[in-house]
Enzyme design. Structure first.
Site, PDB file in Angstrom:
ATOM      1  CG  ASP A  47      39.707  70.415  -0.922  1.00 63.24           C
ATOM      2  OD1 ASP A  47      40.658  69.938  -1.559  1.00 63.24           O
ATOM      3  OD2 ASP A  47      39.437  70.085   0.242  1.00 63.24           O
ATOM      4  CG  ASP A  49      41.352  64.272  -0.205  1.00 59.59           C
ATOM      5  OD1 ASP A  49      40.777  63.176  -0.164  1.00 59.59           O
ATOM      6  OD2 ASP A  49      42.224  64.563  -1.045  1.00 59.59           O
ATOM      7  CG  ASP A 194      39.363  70.853   4.192  1.00 63.69           C
ATOM      8  OD1 ASP A 194      39.818  70.970   3.037  1.00 63.69           O
ATOM      9  OD2 ASP A 194      39.690  69.932   4.969  1.00 63.69           O
TER      10      ASP A 194
END
Length: 249
Positions: A47, A49, A194
């Site tokens: 991922d 961000d 996250d």
């Protein structure tokens, strides 16, 4: 030469979620993926961000601006693992959608101005590159953000799929597309991110290993203990717990 993944990824920064030489072989949950006994890791998909970059977008503020306070609180209560704002607005009228996307884009533009690399990400990238390990990226951010990330930090993730690729995560399509492009099996790939809903959800549906980065302890609360999605591995301020049977070649 083969490297057991649990010995190959470790922290290069004491407060970073990225590792280059782990010593622990414990896992946060038992894998339910049916794989060969010594499956080799062929690629790592990240991922962006909050994983490769420091989180700078104020998502609660974005959601409030798009949904309004009352609807935001209602949606949040129904989705404790995270709000899927793109899903929330996909059935709105065209005009209402247009205004919502403009608001989202404004928050994202502000984020681009403050874009920072996550501590340890560059070192991890260089390590994976030195091992000729494939590196992919899947984000729900726009292509302009991905392009800026590549340009500013001198990294190359390929394929690098932004939300212009449909359907976007947590649908497994982006990850399966990357596996197909690399000509590898999903169980030979690990998805790192996250977000329990978006990143772990995408990886699980694709049949890949998943690693959840939970630096803030968001997913360590009692409310999350009964969450339906469970990552194979989880980082929580101390170490990344990685399965000893995945091999990095």
């Amino acid at each position: 030469m083969q490297f057991v993944l649990s010995r190959a990824i470790c922290f290069v920064h004491p407060k970073s979620p990225f590792l280059l030489m782990a010593t622990s072989t414990s896992v946060s949950s038992v894998s339910s993926i049916a794989i060969p006994r010594k499956a080799r890791l062929r690629g790592v998909v990240f991922d962006m961000d909050g994983t490769l970059t420091v989180p700078v977008i104020d998502f609660p503020a974005m959601y409030r601006s798009v949904l309004g306070e009352d609807e935001y609180l209602s949606v949040k209560a129904k989705n404790p693992t995270g709000i899927d704002i793109l899903h929330q607005i996909e059935n709105w009228s065209p005009e209402k959608q247009r205004k919502a996307y403009e608001t989202i884009a404004d928050f994202e533009r502000q984020g681009l101005d403050r874009l920072q690399i996550m501590p340890g990400a560059a070192e991890l990238y260089n390590f994976l590159e030195s091992k000729k390990m494939r590196r992919g990226l899947i984000t729900r951010n726009v292509k302009a953000a991905v392009d800026l990330f590549h340009q500013r930090f001198g990294m190359a993730f390929s394929p690098a799929l932004s939300r212009e690729f449909r359907p976007y995560k947590p649908d497994p399509a982006p990850l399966l597309h990357i596996c197909s492009t690399w000509e590898v099996q999903p169980y030979e790939v690990i998805m790192v991110g996250d977000s329990l809903k978006d990143d772990v959800g995408c990886g699980k549906q694709a049949g890949s290993f998943t690693c959840l980065l939970d630096e803030t302890g968001k997913y360590s609360s009692d409310d999350m203990a009964s969450a339906e999605l469970k990552p194979n591995f989880k980082w929580d301020h101390a170490e990344v717990m990685l399965h000893p049977n995945i091999m990095l070649v």
